[in-house]
Design a protein around this motif. Structure first.
Motif, short mmCIF file in Angstrom:
data_model
loop_
_atom_site.label_atom_id
_atom_site.label_comp_id
_atom_site.label_asym_id
_atom_site.label_seq_id
_atom_site.Cartn_x
_atom_site.Cartn_y
_atom_site.Cartn_z
N ASP A 80 -1.43 3.69 -1.89
CA ASP A 80 -0.48 3.45 -2.99
C ASP A 80 -1.21 2.90 -4.23
OD1 ASP A 80 1.66 4.36 -1.52
OD2 ASP A 80 2.31 2.35 -0.90
N LYS A 122 -0.36 12.29 3.58
CA LYS A 122 0.91 12.96 3.86
C LYS A 122 2.01 12.63 2.86
CE LYS A 122 2.70 9.75 7.23
NZ LYS A 122 3.23 9.45 8.47
N ASN A 123 1.99 11.44 2.26
CA ASN A 123 3.03 11.07 1.28
C ASN A 123 2.58 11.23 -0.17
OD1 ASN A 123 4.93 10.37 3.24
ND2 ASN A 123 4.00 8.35 3.51
N LYS A 125 2.04 13.18 -3.39
CA LYS A 125 2.63 14.38 -4.00
C LYS A 125 1.90 14.72 -5.31
CE LYS A 125 6.28 14.36 -1.14
NZ LYS A 125 5.70 13.97 0.11
#
Length: 163
Positions: A80, A122-123, A125
């Motif tokens: 993140d 995977k998260n 984008k």
């Protein structure tokens, strides 16, 4: 006046001054740098965000936040932070299209995404492959047209050579 010798005393003095003069961006920047030096990255970012409240289009400050978030990623492996770092670098070049440090940050971070394992991605984008191509092309274009100062141009050339 008494000379301030310790970092905690210096931070206390800067915060005391900011209580009296909260719009002094140079002092916020100094506070951010001190926090960064002692590894308090989140407090460093907070001080930079205070500058953005005063000067919302300070593209260099967006890039500084991107740098610190990249350091948080390097320290903690937090994807993140890497995504947020990229977004701050993207904002810096949105505000100043020839800002080499912004494009350099995008270039390095997009390469960093490429090295992460698929589980961590995977998260995510973001088309980091396309961003890597774009940032490389933009850096080459700025270098070709001498679109920045000599020191930044030299750093960009070295970045493209070494990475």
């Amino acid at each position: 006046s008494k000379k301030i010798t310790s970092t905690p005393d210096y931070i206390k003095a800067l915060n005391g001054y900011l209580n009296l003069s909260p719009l002094d961006t140079e002092v916020w920047l100094e506070l951010s740098d001190i926090y960064y030096e002692i590894g308090h990255f989140e407090k460093s970012i907070f001080a930079l965000q205070e500058i953005l409240l005063i000067i919302p289009f300070a593209y260099n400050i967006f890039a500084k936040i991107g740098n610190i978030e990249f350091a948080i990623f390097k320290r903690d492996g937090d994807v993140d932070s890497l995504v947020s770092s990229l977004k701050h670098f993207l904002r810096s070049v949105e505000l100043s299209s020839n800002f080499i440090r912004g494009w350099s940050g995008i270039y390095l971070i997009s390469k960093e995404f490429n090295q992460l394992d698929s589980k961590k991605l995977k998260n995510v984008k973001i088309d980091y492959v396309e961003l890597n191509k774009l940032s490389k092309n933009r850096l080459e274009e700025i270098i070709e047209t001498n679109g920045s100062n000599a020191q930044d141009l030299k750093a960009a050339e070295q970045l493209l050579r070494d990475f």
